[in-house]
Design a protein around this motif. Structure first.
Motif, mmCIF file in Angstrom:
data_model
loop_
_atom_site.group_PDB
_atom_site.id
_atom_site.type_symbol
_atom_site.label_atom_id
_atom_site.label_comp_id
_atom_site.label_asym_id
_atom_site.label_seq_id
_atom_site.Cartn_x
_atom_site.Cartn_y
_atom_site.Cartn_z
ATOM 1 N N PRO A 290 0.798 -1.233 0.000
ATOM 2 C CA PRO A 290 0.000 0.000 0.000
ATOM 3 C C PRO A 290 0.828 1.279 0.000
ATOM 4 O O PRO A 290 0.420 2.290 -0.561
ATOM 5 C CB PRO A 290 -0.828 -0.114 1.284
ATOM 6 C CG PRO A 290 -0.862 -1.579 1.587
ATOM 7 C CD PRO A 290 0.459 -2.110 1.128
ATOM 8 N N VAL A 301 2.510 3.545 -4.412
ATOM 9 C CA VAL A 301 2.068 2.176 -4.154
ATOM 10 C C VAL A 301 3.019 1.253 -4.896
ATOM 11 O O VAL A 301 3.686 1.663 -5.846
ATOM 12 C CB VAL A 301 0.618 1.952 -4.621
ATOM 13 C CG1 VAL A 301 -0.333 2.779 -3.775
ATOM 14 C CG2 VAL A 301 0.466 2.280 -6.103
ATOM 15 N N PRO A 320 1.011 7.253 -6.900
ATOM 16 C CA PRO A 320 -0.333 6.889 -6.420
ATOM 17 C C PRO A 320 -1.469 7.574 -7.178
ATOM 18 O O PRO A 320 -2.608 7.111 -7.117
ATOM 19 C CB PRO A 320 -0.308 7.334 -4.947
ATOM 20 C CG PRO A 320 0.705 8.429 -4.908
ATOM 21 C CD PRO A 320 1.746 8.055 -5.910
#
Length: 369
Positions: A290, A301, A320
């Motif tokens: 994550p 990510v 991201p």
């Protein structure tokens, strides 16, 4: 005329000697390194040989005499996607002409993950990775196709960090700025382009043993070659499993994962890039991270895979927001002889990619990637 353009008799003799040694090398020995790091070792060998050949040519005077030296400084490393085809040799066979290739690994508290990975995978943690790769694939497929002519060069600027293992432990080096210019000619080439690091420019020569030049392919992925790959993810994955060099030591799934990673971040046709990500989603053991950082500290990510054989995790880091490729890193997820869990084995951040007309030419515009 530049001496590098006209090799002397001594330089040609050096080339012949190197090729002869390559043919006499023994079968592969136990590597004791993750697949990605073994590829890194091979490239360091080639960079050192290139540097040695360039130094010998520069020392040759107009009479053809060569002031040869048996000592060469460590070579620089071009972007990972420029790695040459497999050259599996034991460490003891790397001392060519007095040149000994050193190891590459890295350890730093700032770049290491907050916690070590467990290395365990199951069906549940594959679903988030597949979903993320599907989104990344969609974003890549919507990208603009570059116009790349066969007589042009793909320019890449990146930051890399590496260290030696000569002491038996990782000795971290500084972050280095690197630039590379890779020829896009489809046919076999003896001169593949240029690489520049810390103000020093060196040629990228053909793979050791490629007497007639290195052809385009996994070891020299031109834009033309990439455009010929299957765009159906299943067919592409089958193609890669068939073409990626096999090794008794390397985990097969990891070898294919690393090969896909070596093709990311450069000049790639959108359809091919989209297919590569969807193919990667089908490799067992792929997981989603994550939050991860690239070498420059950019947060994104990541897609990761653990090589359980060698205890190393490889991560591909993406922005991201727009899901563009930022870079990659590899670190130990468990204690090994090379270092403790968290030791960074390699890191690269892609800063700029462009297409230029000549090797050594700066791109007209900067395209942050």
């Amino acid at each position: 005329m530049n001496h590098r353009d006209t090799p002397s008799t001594g330089a040609r003799r050096s080339d012949a000697d190197i090729e002869a040694i390559a043919r006499l090398l023994p079968p592969p020995a136990h590597r004791g390194l993750p697949h990605e790091q073994h590829l890194h070792h091979k490239e360091r060998l080639m960079r050192t040989i290139d540097r040695d050949k360039a130094d010998r040519t520069d020392r040759t005077d107009h009479t053809g005499r060569s002031d040869r030296t048996d000592q060469a400084a460590p070579g620089s490393r071009p972007a990972r996607r420029l790695l040459r085809p497999a050259l599996l040799v034991p460490v003891t066979a790397l001392a060519l002409g007095g040149i000994l290739v050193t190891g590459v690994a890295l350890t730093t508290g700032d770049d290491a993950p907050a916690g070590a990975a467990t290395g365990r995978h199951d069906a549940r943690n594959m679903q988030p990775a597949a979903a993320l790769l599907d989104r990344i694939s969609d974003a890549a497929g919507r990208g603009d196709a570059l116009h790349v002519e066969d007589d042009q060069f793909v320019y890449t600027r990146s930051k890399v960090r590496e260290a030696d293992l000569t002491s038996g432990k990782a000795v971290v080096g500084p972050v280095r700025d690197t630039e590379s210019w890779v020829s896009q000619e489809p046919g076999p080439l003896r001169k593949l382009g240029l690489t520049r690091s810390e103000g020093e420019t060196l040629p990228i020569n053909a793979q050791l043993g490629d007497t007639h030049g290195t052809p385009e392919g996994l070891g020299r992925p031109t834009y033309h070659w990439l455009s010929t790959l299957p765009t159906d993810p299943e067919k592409l994955l089958d193609h890669l499993y068939a073409k990626v060099p096999k090794s008794d030591e390397a985990e097969r799934d990891q070898a294919v994962f690393d090969s896909i990673g070596s093709l990311l971040g450069g000049a790639t046709p959108p359809d091919t890039a989209a297919a590569l990500y969807r193919a990667a989603a089908r490799i067992p053991g792929v997981t989603k991270v994550p939050s991860a950082k690239d070498l420059t500290g950019r947060t994104g990510v990541a897609i990761a895979r653990d090589d359980k054989t060698f205890g190393a995790r490889t991560e591909w880091v993406f922005d991201p927001q727009d899901l563009t490729f930022l870079g990659s890193r590899s670190y130990l997820f468990r204690d090994t002889t090379y270092g403790k869990a968290g030791t960074l084995m390699s890191a690269e951040a892609v800063i700029d990619v462009a297409v230029v007309d000549k090797a050594g030419q700066a791109p007209a515009t900067s395209q942050e990637s």
